[in-house]
Write an enzyme that holds these catalytic residues in place. Structure first.
Site, PDB file in Angstrom:
ATOM      1  N   GLN A   1       5.946 -12.700   2.848  1.00 19.69           N
ATOM      2  CA  GLN A   1       6.286 -12.099   1.561  1.00 19.69           C
ATOM      3  C   GLN A   1       5.246 -11.067   1.148  1.00 19.69           C
ATOM      4  O   GLN A   1       5.589 -10.004   0.615  1.00 19.69           O
ATOM      5  CB  GLN A   1       6.394 -13.182   0.480  1.00 19.69           C
ATOM      6  N   GLU A   2       3.985 -11.340   1.396  1.00 24.14           N
ATOM      7  CA  GLU A   2       2.913 -10.446   0.944  1.00 24.14           C
ATOM      8  C   GLU A   2       2.754  -9.221   1.842  1.00 24.14           C
ATOM      9  O   GLU A   2       2.418  -8.140   1.350  1.00 24.14           O
ATOM     10  CB  GLU A   2       1.585 -11.218   0.893  1.00 24.14           C
ATOM     11  N   THR A   3       2.964  -9.379   3.135  1.00 21.60           N
ATOM     12  CA  THR A   3       2.655  -8.279   4.066  1.00 21.60           C
ATOM     13  C   THR A   3       3.812  -7.939   4.993  1.00 21.60           C
ATOM     14  O   THR A   3       3.621  -7.240   5.982  1.00 21.60           O
ATOM     15  CB  THR A   3       1.444  -8.651   4.941  1.00 21.60           C
TER      16      THR A   3
ATOM     17  N   ARG B   1      10.485 -16.103  -0.388  1.00 16.94           N
ATOM     18  CA  ARG B   1       9.495 -17.051   0.130  1.00 16.94           C
ATOM     19  C   ARG B   1      10.190 -18.334   0.620  1.00 16.94           C
ATOM     20  O   ARG B   1       9.824 -18.896   1.654  1.00 16.94           O
ATOM     21  CB  ARG B   1       8.472 -17.384  -0.962  1.00 16.94           C
TER      22      ARG B   1
END
Length: 668
Positions: free
Chosen positions: A413-415, A585
């Site tokens: 989710q972040e990268t 997520r």
């Protein structure tokens, strides 16, 4: 939309079992045929004899079968109950879009990509049934205590020395503590009663307590409901949301764990009681309080301050266990970690057993070249508590698998690339594609994350921003697998890694282009940030929600980790539906869980109904120092974040010097 091809992962079958028993030990599901495995490849693996591979194989097969059955039920009801499982922002999906995610990755070991939600009986309904039954038992236990045969009138309470403890004959939950010759009324944590034989608060089923409402009580010198004029003993932690005085720690259950079973983490599970339950359990001080100095009221010496720090932390017997959670390996040892190296730390070997380099490359085919497998296992090795041994190898493996699935879902989710048009790889396999926040560089406009650098508060002063050659503030935008942001996070992470907060404040890009890009994620995973617990404590079961957490709707499971990372934006939605980010997520987690044999059937996956963690919750650990207004030249443990962490040696003296504007005297 057709699913995109991925390599088949071999199931753990009879042939693999024979190889295990013959000594040629493979990793967890591998992309290489059995005949290509190197007999010496896993010679350094530890505890292999403790693993029951027959049971592991059968358990994994049973897990897959159950998940497939759940998938069939979901598919049968999908036409009547469409699910929004896409990664886009639209709330209404077409049938093609809805089904495409479920079918993705189906060639990856039999429908691994399918979505598995709860069966007809929801977890909420199950919990309700459990709570109904347990509340009856709790009432019966209380009634049993009330009906005890009363003993003769107790002897008058006389204080002979400080810190003496005496039972309260009228109330089993209360007791008296002697201070300066006078008794002060104290209260045990919720669901505990005072044990006069051990002088501790204990569980009701471990002792007998008989209340006498006619007993004569002594005159109080102080009370837990009326704070005394002098400073209280720091063996208790005042919960601002409860009238009672709630200790930080609580006693371990009186019955020892059976041999050869996993040792439970320090916790007290009060799942069916709405009273405030401490995260850890109280116990008597292990270190006597330092004798008053002749210079009482004057600036303490370095020795006196250090003794005070030890005394305050030793009053919480499990404080050392919290500190052990964030213990790091020396940098030199971390840099020596390599795949298949015999001298690798135990937790690294466990990860290698579960996830080979081939598996890692298959899961992250779009990763940035900086996110190597070597750096990944180095990031695991830096924190020995991550994927550590939990008493039994089977339990240790299960916790580690869930740890990896949780980390990987948040990494993605972040990268991640988040590109649904990618014709080769699904979105859940597009993680670790960038080491820096999208569109951010040291010379680009925006992405500064340094607006607070001119603030004068204690935390900003402690983690002061660095400047570039032109005199401008350094930029602390998102870097690494966790997208570490802001100066105070860079400073704390730098201190944890090197004992020097200035290093990464002056060189923030090290978080992007060195092994710190993955280590920053494991640091965030393992470190509690009151009032939020660490994700590690959520996954391994150490954190147990108390009454405050349950009122906030927070339950154990993957959803709580979303709340920890970004609960203010992604959780507690107005319409009660999962936010787009949280949905991403969750779906990523399901995919990684399927790949790593993680059973998430009973987990609370979402956080739409969860409010943020609060100061009265079980994760509000007193692990920071702040000024003690009731004691001269002293600091106290608090459950909110300050500039001084109690988990770092020497921070107590820093707290005293800053808050009292003095210099602690050094004695040669």
């Amino acid at each position: 939309v057709e699913s995109k091809p991925v390599k088949e992962v071999l199931e753990f079958g009879d042939e693999d079992l024979n190889i295990f028993q013959s000594g040629d030990v493979p990793t967890a599901p591998t992309v290489k045929p059995t005949t290509e495995r190197n007999p010496d490849k896993f010679a350094s693996l530890f505890h292999t004899k403790d693993r029951d591979f027959t049971r592991i194989r059968d358990r994994h097969r049973d897990l897959r079968n159950r998940m497939q059955e759940r998938a069939k039920k979901e598919k049968e009801g999908s036409t009547q109950r469409p699910r929004g499982s896409s990664f886009g922002g639209d709330e209404v999906e077409t049938s093609v879009r809805t089904s495409s995610f479920r079918n993705r990755g189906s060639s990856l070991s039999r429908n691994r990509g399918e979505s598995f939600d709860d069966e007809d009986e929801s977890p909420h309904e199950k919990d309700t049934l459990r709570n109904r039954g347990s509340s009856v038992v709790s009432d019966d236990q209380d009634e049993t205590i009330r009906k005890k045969t009363r003993k003769p009138t107790p002897k008058p309470i006389t204080c002979q020395a400080n810190n003496e403890l005496h039972a309260n004959p009228q109330n089993c939950r209360k007791y008296f503590k002697c201070d300066n010759g006078s008794p002060s009324l104290q209260t045990c944590p919720a669901n505990l009663i005072f044990d006069s034989s051990l002088s501790v608060c204990n569980f009701p089923y471990a002792i007998e307590c008989e209340e006498d409402p006619d007993a004569v009580l002594p005159e109080l010198g102080s009370s837990d409901r009326h704070p005394p004029n002098t400073r209280k003993s720091s063996s208790t932690f005042i919960n601002s949301n409860n009238d009672d005085e709630t200790p930080f720690f609580a006693p371990a259950p009186p019955k020892p764990s059976p041999p050869n079973t996993r040792k439970s983490s320090p916790k007290f599970n009060n799942a069916n009681n709405d009273d405030e339950t401490p995260f850890f359990n109280p116990g008597p001080p292990t270190t006597p309080e330092p004798e008053p100095s002749p210079d009482q009221g004057s600036v303490p010496s370095e020795r006196e301050a250090s003794e005070r720090e030890i005394f305050l932390t030793d009053e919480y017997p499990l404080f050392k266990k919290v500190k052990e959670t964030v213990r790091t390996l020396d940098t030199e040892e971390v840099e020596d970690i390599r795949p298949k190296r015999k001298e690798n730390p135990d937790n690294v070997k466990r990860v290698e057993f579960i996830l080979s380099e081939d598996n890692y490359e298959e899961l992250f085919p779009r990763r940035h070249s900086s996110f190597t497998y070597t750096r990944f296992i180095q990031a695991i090795g830096i924190f020995p508590s991550v994927c550590s041994y939990a008493g039994r190898e089977e339990d240790s493996d299960a916790i580690c698998r869930k740890t990896l699935a949780t980390m990987f879902a948040h990494f993605t989710q972040e990268t991640g690339g988040h590109n649904p048009s990618d014709k080769e790889y699904d979105e859940w396999r597009q993680g670790l594609s960038s080491v820096r926040e999208q569109g951010c560089t040291d010379t680009s406009l925006g992405c500064d994350y340094n607006d607070n650098c001119e603030d004068k508060d204690s935390i900003t002063n402690k983690w002061a921003c660095g400047k570039d050659r032109s005199g401008k503030w350094k930029k602390y935008y998102g870097r690494g697998a966790k997208q570490l942001s802001y100066n105070y996070n860079y400073g704390q992470f730098s201190q944890a890694m090197f004992g020097d907060g200035r290093l990464l404040l002056d060189h923030p890009d090290f978080v992007a282009n060195t092994w710190l890009n993955l280590a920053s994620a494991t640091w965030f995973y393992a470190t509690p940030q009151p009032p939020k617990p660490s994700m590690l404590h959520v996954i391994d079961g150490t954190w147990v929600p108390n009454g405050e957490d349950r009122r906030n709707g927070i339950k154990p499971g993957f959803g709580a980790t979303i709340n920890i990372i970004n609960g203010g934006l992604e959780c507690n939605t107005e319409d009660g539906r999962e936010s787009n980010q949280a949905r991403n997520r969750i779906e990523y987690y399901k995919q990684f869980a399927w790949y790593l044999y993680v059973d998430y059937e009973d987990e609370e996956l979402g956080c739409a109904s969860q409010q943020q963690f609060s100061a009265g919750g079980a994760g509000a650990l007193p692990i920071y120092w702040d000024k003690d207004w009731a004691y001269p030249y002293s600091c106290k443990l608090v459950n909110y974040q300050t500039a001084h962490s109690a988990l770092v040696e020497g921070e107590y003296i820093d707290c005293v010097e800053e808050n009292f504007n003095v210099t602690v005297r050094k004695i040669c």
